[in-house]
Design a protein around this motif. Structure first.
Motif, PDB file in Angstrom:
ATOM      1  N   GLN A 106      -6.263 -11.699   0.131  1.00  0.00           N
ATOM      2  CA  GLN A 106      -5.860 -10.870  -0.900  1.00  0.00           C
ATOM      3  C   GLN A 106      -6.613  -9.567  -1.411  1.00  0.00           C
ATOM      4  N   ILE A 107      -6.155  -8.356  -0.813  1.00  0.00           N
ATOM      5  CA  ILE A 107      -6.728  -7.132  -1.729  1.00  0.00           C
ATOM      6  C   ILE A 107      -6.377  -7.149  -3.742  1.00  0.00           C
ATOM      7  N   GLU A 108      -7.283  -6.451  -3.943  1.00  0.00           N
ATOM      8  CA  GLU A 108      -7.126  -5.763  -5.540  1.00  0.00           C
ATOM      9  C   GLU A 108      -7.287  -4.476  -5.863  1.00  0.00           C
ATOM     10  N   THR A 109      -7.601  -3.681  -7.021  1.00  0.00           N
ATOM     11  CA  THR A 109      -7.976  -2.397  -7.208  1.00  0.00           C
ATOM     12  C   THR A 109      -9.230  -2.714  -7.495  1.00  0.00           C
ATOM     13  N   LEU A 110      -9.732  -1.708  -7.066  1.00  0.00           N
ATOM     14  CA  LEU A 110     -11.003  -1.725  -8.817  1.00  0.00           C
ATOM     15  C   LEU A 110     -10.918  -1.168 -10.104  1.00  0.00           C
ATOM     16  N   ASP A 111     -10.018   0.049  -9.854  1.00  0.00           N
ATOM     17  CA  ASP A 111      -9.416   0.521 -10.773  1.00  0.00           C
ATOM     18  C   ASP A 111      -7.857  -0.075 -11.431  1.00  0.00           C
ATOM     19  N   LYS A 112      -8.439   0.098 -13.128  1.00  0.00           N
ATOM     20  CA  LYS A 112      -7.345  -0.101 -13.654  1.00  0.00           C
ATOM     21  C   LYS A 112      -6.749   1.062 -14.428  1.00  0.00           C
ATOM     22  N   PHE A 113      -4.723   1.210 -14.740  1.00  0.00           N
ATOM     23  CA  PHE A 113      -4.116   2.387 -14.431  1.00  0.00           C
ATOM     24  C   PHE A 113      -3.824   1.529 -15.949  1.00  0.00           C
ATOM     25  N   GLY A 114      -2.973   3.031 -16.775  1.00  0.00           N
ATOM     26  CA  GLY A 114      -1.086   2.334 -17.953  1.00  0.00           C
ATOM     27  C   GLY A 114      -0.422   2.983 -17.153  1.00  0.00           C
ATOM     28  N   SER A 115       0.066   3.153 -18.242  1.00  0.00           N
ATOM     29  CA  SER A 115       1.511   3.531 -17.532  1.00  0.00           C
ATOM     30  C   SER A 115       1.964   4.361 -16.372  1.00  0.00           C
ATOM     31  N   CYS A 116       2.593   3.716 -15.206  1.00  0.00           N
ATOM     32  CA  CYS A 116       2.234   4.463 -14.013  1.00  0.00           C
ATOM     33  C   CYS A 116       3.519   4.663 -12.897  1.00  0.00           C
ATOM     34  N   GLN A 117       3.084   5.382 -11.468  1.00  0.00           N
ATOM     35  CA  GLN A 117       4.084   5.519 -10.461  1.00  0.00           C
ATOM     36  C   GLN A 117       3.242   4.898  -9.970  1.00  0.00           C
ATOM     37  N   ILE A 118       3.997   3.805  -8.768  1.00  0.00           N
ATOM     38  CA  ILE A 118       2.821   3.114  -7.866  1.00  0.00           C
ATOM     39  C   ILE A 118       3.505   3.352  -6.838  1.00  0.00           C
ATOM     40  N   HIS A 119       2.923   4.189  -5.650  1.00  0.00           N
ATOM     41  CA  HIS A 119       3.590   4.433  -4.715  1.00  0.00           C
ATOM     42  C   HIS A 119       3.268   3.535  -3.330  1.00  0.00           C
ATOM     43  N   LEU A 120       3.830   3.233  -2.620  1.00  0.00           N
ATOM     44  CA  LEU A 120       3.122   2.231  -1.363  1.00  0.00           C
ATOM     45  C   LEU A 120       4.418   2.433  -0.192  1.00  0.00           C
ATOM     46  N   GLU A 121       3.719   2.699   1.141  1.00  0.00           N
ATOM     47  CA  GLU A 121       4.755   2.197   2.395  1.00  0.00           C
ATOM     48  C   GLU A 121       4.110   1.099   2.859  1.00  0.00           C
ATOM     49  N   TRP A 122       5.439   0.461   3.482  1.00  0.00           N
ATOM     50  CA  TRP A 122       4.798  -1.301   4.101  1.00  0.00           C
ATOM     51  C   TRP A 122       6.083  -1.528   5.608  1.00  0.00           C
ATOM     52  N   ALA A 123       5.812  -2.109   5.965  1.00  0.00           N
ATOM     53  CA  ALA A 123       5.932  -2.773   7.556  1.00  0.00           C
ATOM     54  C   ALA A 123       5.625  -3.840   7.511  1.00  0.00           C
ATOM     55  N   THR A 124       7.026  -4.423   7.532  1.00  0.00           N
ATOM     56  CA  THR A 124       6.801  -6.386   8.472  1.00  0.00           C
ATOM     57  C   THR A 124       6.215  -6.195  10.293  1.00  0.00           C
ATOM     58  N   PRO A 125       6.028  -6.954  10.401  1.00  0.00           N
ATOM     59  CA  PRO A 125       6.011  -7.018  11.729  1.00  0.00           C
ATOM     60  C   PRO A 125       7.311  -7.148  12.855  1.00  0.00           C
ATOM     61  N   ALA A 126       7.792  -5.904  13.748  1.00  0.00           N
ATOM     62  CA  ALA A 126       8.324  -5.769  14.504  1.00  0.00           C
ATOM     63  C   ALA A 126       9.121  -6.897  15.822  1.00  0.00           C
ATOM     64  N   GLU A 127       7.913  -7.872  16.006  1.00  0.00           N
ATOM     65  CA  GLU A 127       8.582  -9.048  16.475  1.00  0.00           C
ATOM     66  C   GLU A 127       9.021 -10.161  15.477  1.00  0.00           C
ATOM     67  N   VAL A 128       9.783 -10.689  15.393  1.00  0.00           N
ATOM     68  CA  VAL A 128      10.412 -11.486  14.144  1.00  0.00           C
ATOM     69  C   VAL A 128      10.499 -13.112  14.441  1.00  0.00           C
ATOM     70  N   LYS A 129       9.661 -13.732  13.771  1.00  0.00           N
ATOM     71  CA  LYS A 129       8.953 -14.596  13.780  1.00  0.00           C
ATOM     72  C   LYS A 129       9.488 -15.851  12.438  1.00  0.00           C
ATOM     73  N   GLY A 130      10.200 -17.107  12.448  1.00  0.00           N
ATOM     74  CA  GLY A 130      10.157 -17.228  11.353  1.00  0.00           C
ATOM     75  C   GLY A 130      12.275 -16.972  10.918  1.00  0.00           C
TER      76      GLY A 130
END
Length: 265
Positions: A106-130
């Motif tokens: 796992q990776i974790e942020t070095l910084d801490k934040f108060g009330s905030c908006q977190i934005h990120l984009e993610w993609a699961t594998p195109a080849e479906v397994k399981g």
């Protein structure tokens, strides 16, 4: 006109002319806005902070960019038991994204934040397994808050409080807004920390909102936490899930006077 009527008419005119003019009615005050500090249309009210909004390739001007596709220097690695204990992130970085690797941890942020908006984009594998929890499993681990699940939930059934965009084991998403495997998806996670009084008692509980691919899927759900600053992690669940374009921006206060007044109600 008879003399007596003429005299009475003249006296009436004199009395009328002698009456003082009525004072103008005082100007009606406009109603107060919520909080009771500023009235409607008050030009003395503080102006909102001016920012540059995000584009497809840039974060808002008031955001802290945690990953821009180049390196994971804003994160530390948390290894699984028995793995290499190094805190240097070991995920693969290419083509502007970071991909979970075997034993990457796992990776974790070095910084801490108060009330905030977190934005990120993610993609699961195109080849479906399981299936179920075995397809593209990862998560946004909000320290002290819980997990916003990352999962391939496109035509993939699992328990509702464990599918994509669920607050894991707490709140299923309002709708399933998942895209197909391999396609990029977005989360905007809005964390509003609990408001506490001088003795540390909760005046307003912490609230969490999640927008998945532009759709509200969690709307101000309450979270049992008093944390005022927190970091977050991206979970290694042994699936090669990808992440890109990660940034965090603070939730600005509307204006200091009105916010204080609201907190005293």
């Amino acid at each position: 006109m008879p003399r007596i009527l003429f005299i009475l008419s003249l006296l009436g005119s004199l009395v009328t002319a002698a009456e003082p003019a009525k004072a103008p009615e005082p100007k009606k005050e406009k109603p107060f806005t919520p909080g009771g500090v500023y009235r409607e249309g008050d030009m003395q009210r503080p102006r909102p902070t001016v920012i540059t909004p995000p584009s497809e390739s840039t974060a808002p001007s008031d955001a802290v960019v945690l990953f821009d596709g180049k390196d994971l220097s804003k994160f530390k690695r948390v290894a699984r038991k028995g793995d290499d204990p190094s805190e240097v992130p070991q995920w693969k970085i290419e083509n502007g994204y970071a991909e979970i690797t075997p034993k990457g941890g796992q990776i974790e942020t070095l910084d801490k934040f108060g009330s905030c908006q977190i934005h990120l984009e993610w993609a699961t594998p195109a080849e479906v397994k399981g299936n179920g929890q075995g397809r593209g499993n990862s998560g946004v681990m909000l320290h002290g808050w819980g997990e916003v699940q990352v999962l391939d939930s496109y035509e993939n059934d699992t328990y509702p409080d464990g599918q994509a965009a669920a607050v894991y084991h707490k709140y299923p998403p309002l709708v399933n807004a998942s895209r197909k495997p391999g396609e990029w998806q977005s989360y905007d996670i809005i964390c509003e920390c609990a408001k506490l009084d001088a003795k540390g008692a909760v005046v307003q509980p912490a609230r969490l909102t999640v927008i998945h691919n532009g759709v509200i899927v969690q709307h101000a759900v309450t979270i049992d936490t008093k944390v005022q600053e927190f970091g977050f992690g991206l979970q290694d669940h042994l699936n090669p899930t990808r992440y890109r374009n990660i940034w965090v921006r603070p939730l600005h206060e509307r204006d200091e006077g009105a916010v204080k007044a609201e907190g005293t109600k």
